[in-house]
Design a protein around this motif. Sequence first.
Motif, PDB file in Angstrom:
ATOM      1  N   LEU A   6       8.404 -11.274  -3.270  1.00 31.54           N
ATOM      2  CA  LEU A   6       9.430 -10.799  -4.196  1.00 31.54           C
ATOM      3  C   LEU A   6       8.956 -11.092  -5.608  1.00 31.54           C
ATOM      4  O   LEU A   6       8.561 -12.226  -5.915  1.00 31.54           O
ATOM      5  CB  LEU A   6      10.761 -11.515  -3.938  1.00 31.54           C
ATOM      6  N   THR A   7       8.992 -10.089  -6.472  1.00 26.15           N
ATOM      7  CA  THR A   7       8.682 -10.281  -7.885  1.00 26.15           C
ATOM      8  C   THR A   7       9.864  -9.815  -8.715  1.00 26.15           C
ATOM      9  O   THR A   7      10.364  -8.704  -8.523  1.00 26.15           O
ATOM     10  CB  THR A   7       7.413  -9.510  -8.293  1.00 26.15           C
ATOM     11  N   VAL A   8      10.319 -10.683  -9.610  1.00 28.08           N
ATOM     12  CA  VAL A   8      11.463 -10.386 -10.468  1.00 28.08           C
ATOM     13  C   VAL A   8      11.063 -10.632 -11.915  1.00 28.08           C
ATOM     14  O   VAL A   8      10.506 -11.690 -12.246  1.00 28.08           O
ATOM     15  CB  VAL A   8      12.682 -11.259 -10.108  1.00 28.08           C
ATOM     16  N   ALA A   9      11.341  -9.673 -12.782  1.00 31.61           N
ATOM     17  CA  ALA A   9      11.038  -9.809 -14.202  1.00 31.61           C
ATOM     18  C   ALA A   9      12.310  -9.673 -15.023  1.00 31.61           C
ATOM     19  O   ALA A   9      13.207  -8.888 -14.691  1.00 31.61           O
ATOM     20  CB  ALA A   9      10.031  -8.746 -14.635  1.00 31.61           C
ATOM     21  N   SER A  10      12.397 -10.447 -16.100  1.00 34.40           N
ATOM     22  CA  SER A  10      13.554 -10.382 -16.993  1.00 34.40           C
ATOM     23  C   SER A  10      13.149 -10.867 -18.383  1.00 34.40           C
ATOM     24  O   SER A  10      12.206 -11.646 -18.527  1.00 34.40           O
ATOM     25  CB  SER A  10      14.693 -11.249 -16.457  1.00 34.40           C
ATOM     26  N   ARG A  11      13.898 -10.414 -19.375  1.00 28.84           N
ATOM     27  CA  ARG A  11      13.713 -10.930 -20.734  1.00 28.84           C
ATOM     28  C   ARG A  11      14.436 -12.252 -20.948  1.00 28.84           C
ATOM     29  O   ARG A  11      14.275 -12.881 -21.989  1.00 28.84           O
ATOM     30  CB  ARG A  11      14.213  -9.901 -21.749  1.00 28.84           C
ATOM     31  N   ASN A  12      15.227 -12.676 -19.955  1.00 31.92           N
ATOM     32  CA  ASN A  12      16.057 -13.879 -20.103  1.00 31.92           C
ATOM     33  C   ASN A  12      15.996 -14.713 -18.828  1.00 31.92           C
ATOM     34  O   ASN A  12      16.811 -14.537 -17.918  1.00 31.92           O
ATOM     35  CB  ASN A  12      17.507 -13.486 -20.397  1.00 31.92           C
ATOM     36  N   GLN A  22      13.836 -17.434 -21.625  1.00 33.55           N
ATOM     37  CA  GLN A  22      12.496 -16.945 -21.934  1.00 33.55           C
ATOM     38  C   GLN A  22      12.204 -15.659 -21.161  1.00 33.55           C
ATOM     39  O   GLN A  22      12.715 -15.459 -20.054  1.00 33.55           O
ATOM     40  CB  GLN A  22      11.448 -18.001 -21.529  1.00 33.55           C
ATOM     41  N   ALA A  23      11.358 -14.808 -21.737  1.00 34.50           N
ATOM     42  CA  ALA A  23      10.838 -13.681 -20.975  1.00 34.50           C
ATOM     43  C   ALA A  23       9.876 -14.218 -19.917  1.00 34.50           C
ATOM     44  O   ALA A  23       9.037 -15.076 -20.202  1.00 34.50           O
ATOM     45  CB  ALA A  23      10.118 -12.712 -21.903  1.00 34.50           C
ATOM     46  N   ALA A  24      10.026 -13.741 -18.692  1.00 36.01           N
ATOM     47  CA  ALA A  24       9.157 -14.241 -17.622  1.00 36.01           C
ATOM     48  C   ALA A  24       9.188 -13.287 -16.432  1.00 36.01           C
ATOM     49  O   ALA A  24      10.110 -12.477 -16.272  1.00 36.01           O
ATOM     50  CB  ALA A  24       9.579 -15.636 -17.173  1.00 36.01           C
ATOM     51  N   THR A  25       8.165 -13.407 -15.603  1.00 36.22           N
ATOM     52  CA  THR A  25       8.056 -12.664 -14.352  1.00 36.22           C
ATOM     53  C   THR A  25       7.726 -13.666 -13.250  1.00 36.22           C
ATOM     54  O   THR A  25       6.746 -14.411 -13.356  1.00 36.22           O
ATOM     55  CB  THR A  25       6.966 -11.583 -14.442  1.00 36.22           C
ATOM     56  N   ILE A  26       8.551 -13.696 -12.215  1.00 38.58           N
ATOM     57  CA  ILE A  26       8.458 -14.717 -11.166  1.00 38.58           C
ATOM     58  C   ILE A  26       8.113 -14.047  -9.841  1.00 38.58           C
ATOM     59  O   ILE A  26       8.716 -13.024  -9.480  1.00 38.58           O
ATOM     60  CB  ILE A  26       9.783 -15.487 -11.034  1.00 38.58           C
ATOM     61  N   GLU A  41       5.859 -13.936 -19.512  1.00 35.56           N
ATOM     62  CA  GLU A  41       6.070 -12.694 -20.252  1.00 35.56           C
ATOM     63  C   GLU A  41       6.839 -11.738 -19.345  1.00 35.56           C
ATOM     64  O   GLU A  41       6.811 -11.843 -18.117  1.00 35.56           O
ATOM     65  CB  GLU A  41       4.744 -12.080 -20.691  1.00 35.56           C
ATOM     66  N   TYR A  42       7.530 -10.820 -20.003  1.00 36.58           N
ATOM     67  CA  TYR A  42       8.306  -9.821 -19.273  1.00 36.58           C
ATOM     68  C   TYR A  42       7.387  -8.683 -18.881  1.00 36.58           C
ATOM     69  O   TYR A  42       6.905  -7.927 -19.731  1.00 36.58           O
ATOM     70  CB  TYR A  42       9.458  -9.329 -20.157  1.00 36.58           C
ATOM     71  N   ALA A  60      14.897  -6.873 -13.805  1.00 31.99           N
ATOM     72  CA  ALA A  60      16.257  -7.275 -14.163  1.00 31.99           C
ATOM     73  C   ALA A  60      16.587  -6.984 -15.624  1.00 31.99           C
ATOM     74  O   ALA A  60      17.735  -7.174 -16.042  1.00 31.99           O
ATOM     75  CB  ALA A  60      16.449  -8.763 -13.870  1.00 31.99           C
ATOM     76  N   GLY A  61      15.599  -6.574 -16.405  1.00 28.24           N
ATOM     77  CA  GLY A  61      15.867  -6.204 -17.791  1.00 28.24           C
ATOM     78  C   GLY A  61      16.441  -7.351 -18.604  1.00 28.24           C
ATOM     79  O   GLY A  61      15.842  -8.414 -18.726  1.00 28.24           O
ATOM     80  N   ASP A  62      17.640  -7.121 -19.158  1.00 31.39           N
ATOM     81  CA  ASP A  62      18.297  -8.146 -19.973  1.00 31.39           C
ATOM     82  C   ASP A  62      19.175  -9.082 -19.162  1.00 31.39           C
ATOM     83  O   ASP A  62      19.709 -10.055 -19.706  1.00 31.39           O
ATOM     84  CB  ASP A  62      19.133  -7.489 -21.077  1.00 31.39           C
ATOM     85  N   TYR A  63      19.395  -8.775 -17.878  1.00 28.23           N
ATOM     86  CA  TYR A  63      20.128  -9.718 -17.042  1.00 28.23           C
ATOM     87  C   TYR A  63      19.365 -11.049 -16.996  1.00 28.23           C
ATOM     88  O   TYR A  63      18.139 -11.090 -17.095  1.00 28.23           O
ATOM     89  CB  TYR A  63      20.282  -9.188 -15.616  1.00 28.23           C
TER      90      TYR A  63
END
Length: 467
Positions: A6-12, A22-26, A41-42, A60-63
């Motif tokens: 699972l990869t999730v990216a968000s600006r928050n 923080q912007a990050a991708t997990i 980073e996002y 996830a964008g801004d979520y």
Amino acid sequence: MALGSLTVASRNVILPGYDQPQAATITVDVETGKIIDIQHEYLPVNPSGREDTKVRRIDAGDYFILPGLVDAHVHLNEPGRTDWEGFWTGTRAAVSGGITTVVDMPLNSIPPTTTVENLSLKRRTASGQCWTDVAFWGGVIPGNQPDLKPLVAAGVKGFKCFLIESGVEEFPCVSEDDLHGHMKELKDEPTVLLFHAELETPSSTSDLSHDSPDPTVYETFLNSRPEDMEVNAIKLITRLQEEYKSLRCHIVHLSASSALPIIQAARRRGLKLTVETCFHYLCLSSSNLLNCRPEFKCCPPIRDRSNRDSLWKALIDGDIDFVVSDHSPCVTELKKLDEGDIMAAWGGINSLGLGLSLLWTEGKTRNVGITQIISWLSEKTAEHAGLSASKGQLKVGLDGDLVIWDPNAEFKARQVSKELLHFKNKLSAYEGMTLRGVVQKTFLRGQLVYDQARNGFDELDPLGKLL
């Protein structure tokens, strides 16, 4: 068959070591359930071309992306009082509010978690029913000193005791003499002793005679549990700690701000003392509570606005360590709603699934940010329950428990309503309140266990483990 990732990216994203999102991708390896990579980073992750069915990508964008919350004070009551609450309904309620781990109290189940045999029965009952991971507190009652070390070895996270009658006969309170035996047994163990810190004394009970006799008046109940009961209990606890300094002690559900100087002094003396408070003490005040409304009854009681403000200050200053629900449900009949009899009603407030929104809504009026709230609801509670090696933060190597959260959304129909509550007995002191912050999705070890967009649980399975 491999489960993929699972990869999730968000600006928050709420990451440890930062006081702002923080912007990050997990990325989570769903096979192991662990976070394997965090890019600071996002990185939009919507795939182009054909989707790899073993790789789930969410933009996830801004979520906000939050670590799964840890509620370290929950009464699930099964077996024995499953009509009050159970593992299935209680953990569904929890995961709907972003909680991915709960720590179950040793009462009000029958039997209570005071022996290894009783713990084993509870674990068998919980197996296959849990939408969150579940850990367990053990219980300290008169005469069960020989059971304590075996319970530690069996995996309980610590022990709960009462200094006043608990309200259920199978979990009696302990005296000072009892505690010496229990604390001697536990002082060299890797554990913690939790106290329901109310203690009756001649001065505290004498207040009962001149209060209003009307049991439907909230002040009658409030005066029956004065702040001195908490002060006296914490004085006893800290005095005992002077003799058993190696044992960490913990005050559950602190409501009386007048006890804070005792706590501060104990810590200055180097005593291992931690403290929690609850959503209801931070979000409600007695001046706003109506008579004939037993749904607001809890023990210790909700006190006045000035007291609430002092609890907030202590929490922000670090004198209170974290916040829990103390979800303590019962069947509706025991709340005496028809009679409005607060004195006779069961004391407990149902709140599983609402805590993040409650603290966010109230915290915004006090300039408290989301990173601080998450510390109180996840990192500190995981540490308290001995779960920091796997829970409480978004960090490589820890469990991939994460929450996609919309901080700006309001509860459907703008208010808390019974239709939104997932716990068994749908009675809440917060009904009718407008709360902000809605969980969109909850993942447990990288697997989806709650999805607000598809009625919460449609086509999903309970994946919780017993810790």
